[in-house]
Design a protein around this motif. Sequence first.
Motif, PDB file in Angstrom:
ATOM      1  N   THR A   1       8.742  -5.083  11.553  1.00  9.04           N
ATOM      2  CA  THR A   1       9.180  -6.246  11.730  1.00  9.04           C
ATOM      3  C   THR A   1       8.562  -6.844  10.279  1.00  9.04           C
ATOM      4  OG1 THR A   1       9.029  -6.569  13.970  1.00  9.04           O
ATOM      5  CG2 THR A   1       8.775  -8.554  12.836  1.00  9.04           C
ATOM      6  N   VAL A   2       7.653  -6.554   9.961  1.00 11.69           N
ATOM      7  CA  VAL A   2       6.859  -7.136   8.710  1.00 11.69           C
ATOM      8  C   VAL A   2       7.594  -6.542   7.412  1.00 11.69           C
ATOM      9  CG1 VAL A   2       4.891  -6.943   7.151  1.00 11.69           C
ATOM     10  CG2 VAL A   2       4.518  -7.503   9.619  1.00 11.69           C
ATOM     11  N   LEU A   3       8.052  -5.401   7.412  1.00 11.00           N
ATOM     12  CA  LEU A   3       9.070  -4.688   6.573  1.00 11.00           C
ATOM     13  C   LEU A   3      10.230  -5.671   6.197  1.00 11.00           C
ATOM     14  CD1 LEU A   3       8.051  -0.695   6.578  1.00 11.00           C
ATOM     15  CD2 LEU A   3       7.141  -2.691   5.043  1.00 11.00           C
ATOM     16  N   ASP A   4      10.979  -5.970   7.422  1.00  5.82           N
ATOM     17  CA  ASP A   4      11.916  -6.521   7.541  1.00  5.82           C
ATOM     18  C   ASP A   4      11.652  -7.943   6.795  1.00  5.82           C
ATOM     19  OD1 ASP A   4      14.811  -6.758   8.459  1.00  5.82           O
ATOM     20  OD2 ASP A   4      14.019  -8.539   9.304  1.00  5.82           O
ATOM     21  N   ALA A   5      10.812  -8.666   6.961  1.00  3.36           N
ATOM     22  CA  ALA A   5      10.576  -9.918   6.397  1.00  3.36           C
ATOM     23  C   ALA A   5      10.423  -9.552   4.687  1.00  3.36           C
ATOM     24  CB  ALA A   5       9.284 -10.516   6.852  1.00  3.36           C
ATOM     25  N   ALA A   6       9.732  -8.479   4.384  1.00  2.15           N
ATOM     26  CA  ALA A   6       9.458  -8.458   3.124  1.00  2.15           C
ATOM     27  C   ALA A   6      10.700  -7.908   2.229  1.00  2.15           C
ATOM     28  CB  ALA A   6       8.482  -7.198   2.848  1.00  2.15           C
ATOM     29  N   GLU A   7      11.485  -7.258   2.938  1.00  2.00           N
ATOM     30  CA  GLU A   7      12.937  -6.976   2.614  1.00  2.00           C
ATOM     31  C   GLU A   7      13.610  -8.021   2.262  1.00  2.00           C
ATOM     32  OE1 GLU A   7      16.829  -4.121   3.278  1.00  2.00           O
ATOM     33  OE2 GLU A   7      15.020  -3.931   4.955  1.00  2.00           O
ATOM     34  N   HIS A   8      14.060  -9.106   3.148  1.00  2.00           N
ATOM     35  CA  HIS A   8      14.636 -10.468   3.060  1.00  2.00           C
ATOM     36  C   HIS A   8      14.051 -11.083   1.965  1.00  2.00           C
ATOM     37  CE1 HIS A   8      16.416  -9.074   6.840  1.00  2.00           C
ATOM     38  NE2 HIS A   8      17.196  -9.956   6.471  1.00  2.00           N
ATOM     39  N   LEU A   9      12.642 -11.229   1.909  1.00  2.00           N
ATOM     40  CA  LEU A   9      12.170 -12.062   0.583  1.00  2.00           C
ATOM     41  C   LEU A   9      12.518 -11.439  -0.566  1.00  2.00           C
ATOM     42  CD1 LEU A   9       8.698 -13.210   2.459  1.00  2.00           C
ATOM     43  CD2 LEU A   9      10.613 -14.780   1.624  1.00  2.00           C
ATOM     44  N   ALA A  10      12.286 -10.214  -0.483  1.00  2.00           N
ATOM     45  CA  ALA A  10      12.296  -9.378  -1.780  1.00  2.00           C
ATOM     46  C   ALA A  10      13.911  -9.511  -2.369  1.00  2.00           C
ATOM     47  CB  ALA A  10      12.128  -8.191  -1.779  1.00  2.00           C
ATOM     48  N   LYS A  11      14.794  -9.637  -1.704  1.00  2.00           N
ATOM     49  CA  LYS A  11      16.284  -9.639  -1.914  1.00  2.00           C
ATOM     50  C   LYS A  11      16.571 -10.925  -2.348  1.00  2.00           C
ATOM     51  CE  LYS A  11      20.640  -8.879   0.299  1.00  2.00           C
ATOM     52  NZ  LYS A  11      21.376  -8.846   1.648  1.00  2.00           N
ATOM     53  N   ASP A  12      15.863 -12.068  -1.919  1.00  2.00           N
ATOM     54  CA  ASP A  12      16.226 -13.278  -2.448  1.00  2.00           C
ATOM     55  C   ASP A  12      15.987 -13.191  -4.049  1.00  2.00           C
ATOM     56  OD1 ASP A  12      17.154 -14.286  -0.322  1.00  2.00           O
ATOM     57  OD2 ASP A  12      15.183 -15.316   0.383  1.00  2.00           O
ATOM     58  N   ALA A  13      14.793 -12.484  -4.297  1.00  2.00           N
ATOM     59  CA  ALA A  13      14.227 -12.269  -5.585  1.00  2.00           C
ATOM     60  C   ALA A  13      15.074 -11.232  -6.647  1.00  2.00           C
ATOM     61  CB  ALA A  13      12.918 -11.883  -6.027  1.00  2.00           C
ATOM     62  N   GLY A  14      15.926 -10.525  -5.782  1.00  2.00           N
ATOM     63  CA  GLY A  14      16.697  -9.535  -6.684  1.00  2.00           C
ATOM     64  C   GLY A  14      16.035  -8.256  -6.772  1.00  2.00           C
ATOM     65  N   VAL A  15      15.245  -8.053  -5.620  1.00  2.00           N
ATOM     66  CA  VAL A  15      14.264  -6.646  -5.432  1.00  2.00           C
ATOM     67  C   VAL A  15      14.696  -5.897  -4.316  1.00  2.00           C
ATOM     68  CG1 VAL A  15      11.848  -5.733  -5.349  1.00  2.00           C
ATOM     69  CG2 VAL A  15      12.408  -7.781  -6.711  1.00  2.00           C
ATOM     70  N   ASP A  16      15.134  -4.710  -4.789  1.00  2.00           N
ATOM     71  CA  ASP A  16      15.606  -3.901  -3.803  1.00  2.00           C
ATOM     72  C   ASP A  16      14.549  -3.135  -2.767  1.00  2.00           C
ATOM     73  OD1 ASP A  16      18.318  -2.421  -2.673  1.00  2.00           O
ATOM     74  OD2 ASP A  16      17.041  -0.751  -2.868  1.00  2.00           O
ATOM     75  N   ARG A  17      14.959  -2.753  -1.376  1.00  2.00           N
ATOM     76  CA  ARG A  17      14.124  -2.064  -0.589  1.00  2.00           C
ATOM     77  C   ARG A  17      13.587  -1.110  -1.242  1.00  2.00           C
ATOM     78  NH1 ARG A  17      17.290  -1.551   3.988  1.00  2.00           N
ATOM     79  NH2 ARG A  17      18.156   0.665   3.101  1.00  2.00           N
ATOM     80  N   SER A  18      14.064  -0.105  -2.008  1.00  2.00           N
ATOM     81  CA  SER A  18      13.814   1.084  -2.741  1.00  2.00           C
ATOM     82  C   SER A  18      12.529   0.835  -3.650  1.00  2.00           C
ATOM     83  CB  SER A  18      14.890   1.605  -3.318  1.00  2.00           C
ATOM     84  OG  SER A  18      15.401   0.925  -4.552  1.00  2.00           O
ATOM     85  N   HIS A  19      12.523  -0.481  -4.081  1.00  2.00           N
ATOM     86  CA  HIS A  19      11.207  -0.732  -5.010  1.00  2.00           C
ATOM     87  C   HIS A  19      10.025  -1.090  -4.261  1.00  2.00           C
ATOM     88  CE1 HIS A  19      14.768  -2.359  -7.518  1.00  2.00           C
ATOM     89  NE2 HIS A  19      14.283  -0.942  -8.161  1.00  2.00           N
ATOM     90  N   LEU A  20      10.253  -1.588  -2.981  1.00  2.00           N
ATOM     91  CA  LEU A  20       9.135  -1.578  -2.075  1.00  2.00           C
ATOM     92  C   LEU A  20       8.528  -0.527  -1.560  1.00  2.00           C
ATOM     93  CD1 LEU A  20      10.221  -4.735  -0.204  1.00  2.00           C
ATOM     94  CD2 LEU A  20       8.526  -4.932  -1.947  1.00  2.00           C
ATOM     95  N   ALA A  21       9.579   0.689  -1.292  1.00  2.00           N
ATOM     96  CA  ALA A  21       8.999   1.636  -0.419  1.00  2.00           C
ATOM     97  C   ALA A  21       7.832   2.490  -1.075  1.00  2.00           C
ATOM     98  CB  ALA A  21      10.167   2.475  -0.273  1.00  2.00           C
ATOM     99  N   PRO A  22       7.695   2.575  -2.282  1.00  2.00           N
ATOM    100  CA  PRO A  22       6.412   3.228  -2.821  1.00  2.00           C
ATOM    101  C   PRO A  22       5.251   2.470  -2.588  1.00  2.00           C
ATOM    102  CG  PRO A  22       8.134   3.255  -4.430  1.00  2.00           C
ATOM    103  CD  PRO A  22       8.492   2.350  -3.422  1.00  2.00           C
ATOM    104  N   LEU A  23       5.122   1.229  -2.872  1.00  2.00           N
ATOM    105  CA  LEU A  23       4.074   0.221  -2.227  1.00  2.00           C
ATOM    106  C   LEU A  23       3.701   0.686  -0.741  1.00  2.00           C
ATOM    107  CD1 LEU A  23       2.030  -2.026  -2.773  1.00  2.00           C
ATOM    108  CD2 LEU A  23       3.975  -3.475  -2.342  1.00  2.00           C
ATOM    109  N   VAL A  24       4.560   0.536   0.107  1.00  2.00           N
ATOM    110  CA  VAL A  24       4.220   0.991   1.190  1.00  2.00           C
ATOM    111  C   VAL A  24       4.001   2.071   1.818  1.00  2.00           C
ATOM    112  CG1 VAL A  24       5.685   1.013   3.875  1.00  2.00           C
ATOM    113  CG2 VAL A  24       6.275  -0.588   2.167  1.00  2.00           C
ATOM    114  N   ARG A  25       4.347   3.207   0.949  1.00  2.00           N
ATOM    115  CA  ARG A  25       3.882   4.537   1.283  1.00  2.00           C
ATOM    116  C   ARG A  25       2.503   4.719   0.804  1.00  2.00           C
ATOM    117  NH1 ARG A  25       9.050   5.999  -0.929  1.00  2.00           N
ATOM    118  NH2 ARG A  25      10.419   6.555   0.507  1.00  2.00           N
ATOM    119  N   GLN A  26       1.864   3.992  -0.419  1.00  2.00           N
ATOM    120  CA  GLN A  26       0.788   4.396  -0.741  1.00  2.00           C
ATOM    121  C   GLN A  26      -0.218   3.411  -0.094  1.00  2.00           C
ATOM    122  OE1 GLN A  26      -0.178   6.038  -3.662  1.00  2.00           O
ATOM    123  NE2 GLN A  26      -2.144   5.736  -2.627  1.00  2.00           N
ATOM    124  N   THR A  27       0.414   2.110   0.420  1.00  2.00           N
ATOM    125  CA  THR A  27      -0.433   1.491   1.215  1.00  2.00           C
ATOM    126  C   THR A  27      -1.097   2.161   2.496  1.00  2.00           C
ATOM    127  OG1 THR A  27       0.303  -0.558   0.368  1.00  2.00           O
ATOM    128  CG2 THR A  27      -0.861  -0.638   2.550  1.00  2.00           C
TER     129      THR A  27
END
Length: 259
Positions: A159-185
Amino acid sequence: MHSTPALAPETTIAIVGAGRLGGVLARALRAAGFVVVGPLRREDRVPDADIALLCVPDSAIPAVAFAVRPHVRFVAHVSGATPLTDVDFSLHPLQTFTGTESSEVFDGIGIAVDGRTAAALEVAEHLARALGANPFHVDDAHRAEYHAAASFASNFVLTVLDAAEHLAKDAGVDRSHLAPLVRQTVDNWAASGAASALTGPIARGDEATVARQRAASADYRDLFDALATATRAVAGRAPRTATADTAADHAATTEEPRS
């Protein structure tokens, strides 16, 4: 600690429930050398078997357990939240499934087990180990806490990642760019826990940045506020570091004097 004698290779296991987990368990148990019947639908007749493993919705467990009881020695469910009232043992893989996984998906994961008798618990433990998993015990008194923990660790994370994906999309950032951050976290959390792994503006005490984030999260305002409150509590458990002390001291010395 119970000794766990090996189940005979000809042990027959009926899988009742043709959903995601039922199919994966059927493949994995066959690969482990058991005779597997199914996955069967709830309305199918269950043939005589040693074990009936119910992979059905929690609300259906009592009725299905009653129906299969005359045909098997042990009845078990794979629910994390349901008590053992209607079954002999439980086997809950602490993993998320899409239904397409190979039989190796259970290798090294944890499986919560419990049994109404020592013999039933031994069977549950053996099945978990036969799948390549590590059994751990969760009794009826603690099922709610255990299952809530699983939801926080998986469902709510999505649910949190879905919110992150939608906010990032508005900024032109793809889900694939967030994935390494999620994995490292997640890796950092697994290694040292949330308080030590926490970074970001709340951990730094940078409330001006938090306020800008909140304003940008208008579609998720309630979620943002709830998570920010909880994150401040996590930050409060973190050991103070020299960097944090310096930042706090700097904030104190640059604050405008009050009249």
